[in-house]
Design a protein around this motif. Structure first.
Motif, short mmCIF file in Angstrom:
data_model
loop_
_atom_site.label_atom_id
_atom_site.label_comp_id
_atom_site.label_asym_id
_atom_site.label_seq_id
_atom_site.Cartn_x
_atom_site.Cartn_y
_atom_site.Cartn_z
N GLN A 1 -4.18 9.82 28.79
CA GLN A 1 -5.17 10.69 28.16
C GLN A 1 -5.03 10.65 26.65
O GLN A 1 -3.94 10.88 26.12
N GLN A 2 -6.10 10.39 25.97
CA GLN A 2 -6.21 10.45 24.51
C GLN A 2 -5.03 9.82 23.78
O GLN A 2 -4.37 10.45 22.97
N GLY A 3 -4.75 8.58 24.06
CA GLY A 3 -3.70 7.87 23.36
C GLY A 3 -2.30 8.06 23.90
O GLY A 3 -1.36 7.50 23.36
N SER A 4 -2.15 8.86 24.93
CA SER A 4 -0.83 9.05 25.55
C SER A 4 -0.84 8.48 26.96
O SER A 4 -1.73 8.78 27.75
N VAL A 5 0.17 7.68 27.24
CA VAL A 5 0.34 7.11 28.58
C VAL A 5 1.77 7.39 29.00
O VAL A 5 2.71 7.08 28.27
N ILE A 6 1.92 8.02 30.15
CA ILE A 6 3.25 8.25 30.71
C ILE A 6 3.22 7.79 32.16
O ILE A 6 2.40 8.26 32.95
N LYS A 7 4.07 6.84 32.47
CA LYS A 7 4.15 6.32 33.83
C LYS A 7 5.54 6.65 34.39
O LYS A 7 6.53 6.51 33.70
N SER A 8 5.56 7.09 35.64
CA SER A 8 6.82 7.33 36.34
C SER A 8 7.02 6.19 37.32
O SER A 8 6.12 5.85 38.09
N LEU A 9 8.23 5.61 37.28
CA LEU A 9 8.58 4.53 38.18
C LEU A 9 9.88 4.90 38.88
O LEU A 9 10.83 5.33 38.22
N LEU B 1 3.59 6.56 16.25
CA LEU B 1 3.74 5.89 17.54
C LEU B 1 5.14 6.16 18.06
O LEU B 1 6.13 6.00 17.35
N LEU B 2 5.23 6.61 19.31
CA LEU B 2 6.51 6.88 19.95
C LEU B 2 6.50 6.26 21.33
O LEU B 2 5.65 6.59 22.17
N ILE B 3 7.41 5.33 21.54
CA ILE B 3 7.55 4.67 22.83
C ILE B 3 8.97 4.91 23.31
O ILE B 3 9.93 4.69 22.57
N THR B 4 9.11 5.39 24.55
CA THR B 4 10.44 5.62 25.11
C THR B 4 10.46 5.23 26.59
O THR B 4 9.45 5.28 27.27
N PHE B 5 11.63 4.86 27.02
CA PHE B 5 11.91 4.64 28.43
C PHE B 5 13.14 5.49 28.75
O PHE B 5 14.23 5.19 28.28
N ILE B 6 12.92 6.57 29.48
CA ILE B 6 14.01 7.48 29.82
C ILE B 6 14.16 7.50 31.33
O ILE B 6 13.21 7.81 32.05
N ALA B 7 15.35 7.15 31.79
CA ALA B 7 15.61 7.11 33.23
C ALA B 7 16.60 8.21 33.59
O ALA B 7 17.54 8.49 32.84
N THR B 8 16.36 8.82 34.75
CA THR B 8 17.26 9.87 35.23
C THR B 8 17.60 9.64 36.69
O THR B 8 16.77 9.19 37.48
N ASP B 9 18.83 9.95 37.01
CA ASP B 9 19.29 9.93 38.40
C ASP B 9 18.82 11.23 39.03
O ASP B 9 19.06 12.31 38.51
N ASN B 10 18.13 11.13 40.16
CA ASN B 10 17.54 12.31 40.80
C ASN B 10 18.46 13.02 41.78
O ASN B 10 18.05 13.95 42.45
N GLY B 11 19.70 12.58 41.89
CA GLY B 11 20.63 13.18 42.83
C GLY B 11 21.03 14.59 42.44
O GLY B 11 20.90 15.00 41.29
N PRO B 12 21.53 15.38 43.40
CA PRO B 12 21.88 16.77 43.14
C PRO B 12 23.02 16.94 42.13
O PRO B 12 23.04 17.91 41.38
N ALA B 13 23.96 16.01 42.10
CA ALA B 13 25.06 16.13 41.15
C ALA B 13 24.52 16.03 39.71
O ALA B 13 24.94 16.79 38.83
N CYS B 14 23.57 15.12 39.50
CA CYS B 14 22.99 14.99 38.16
C CYS B 14 22.09 16.16 37.83
O CYS B 14 22.08 16.64 36.70
N GLU B 15 21.33 16.63 38.80
CA GLU B 15 20.50 17.80 38.56
C GLU B 15 21.36 18.96 38.06
O GLU B 15 21.01 19.66 37.11
N LYS B 16 22.52 19.14 38.69
CA LYS B 16 23.45 20.20 38.28
C LYS B 16 23.92 19.97 36.84
O LYS B 16 23.96 20.90 36.03
#
Length: 173
Positions: free
Chosen positions: A119-127, A146-161
């Motif tokens: 939307q309006q110059g912003s693109v965010i894709k989740s993979l 212009l800001l481009i980032t690739f941020i990855a997160t582990d979705n496991g409960p230990a990381c959530e904590k």
């Protein structure tokens, strides 16, 4: 200032971990597990660890014409749960083409697109892949902001904590 930025990033990551990306099978591997060793977060999310995710993002991005731009380090407690890779968009011939090629290369590498915001110059894709989610973000326009980032997160409960603890710790910073 640096802590405030990471607190904001951690807040966004908690939303990623608890909301976005929890559909489509990324909840696998969340049952059981014991102890809280430094390896627990990587194991909780699946077969990938932070080093492997970093390499996959870096390989895809550099093949697409990006070079890595030095950025703030991930807090030590979150290093096994989070990867932040920011390209130097000023060195890319065409940042948007390089962004699209990076996302496509990740897709060819087994990362499945689960969400897309454009939307309006912003693109965010989740993979998603093996319990991890990459948020590939492209915001702004070349030769302006212009800001481009690739941020990855582990979705496991230990990381959530760990993300929640980091957010609480930095709430008042």
């Amino acid at each position: 200032m640096r802590k405030a930025r990471w607190a904001a990033a951690a807040a966004g990551v908690v939303l990623v971990v608890t909301g976005c990306g929890s559909e489509g099978g990324s909840d696998e591997g969340k049952g059981g597990g014991s102890g809280s060793s430094s390896q627990a977060p990587a194991e909780a999310g699946g077969t990938l660890d932070a080093a492997t995710v970093t390499k996959e993002i870096a390989d895809a991005a550099t093949a697409a014409g990006f070079t890595e731009k030095p950025s703030d380090d991930v807090p030590p407690a979150l290093k096994s749960c989070m990867v932040s890779w920011q390209p130097d968009d000023k060195k890319a011939a065409d940042p948007k083409t390089s962004y699209d090629a990076t996302v496509a290369a990740l897709g060819k590498g087994g990362w499945k697109e689960s969400q897309n915001f454009d939307q309006q110059g912003s693109v965010i894709k989740s993979l998603d892949k093996s319990g991890w989610t990459v948020k590939a973000s492209y915001q702004g326009q070349k030769d302006t902001f212009l800001l481009i980032t690739f941020i990855a997160t582990d979705n496991g409960p230990a990381c959530e904590k760990l993300f929640r603890e980091d957010l609480e710790k930095n709430k008042d910073s």
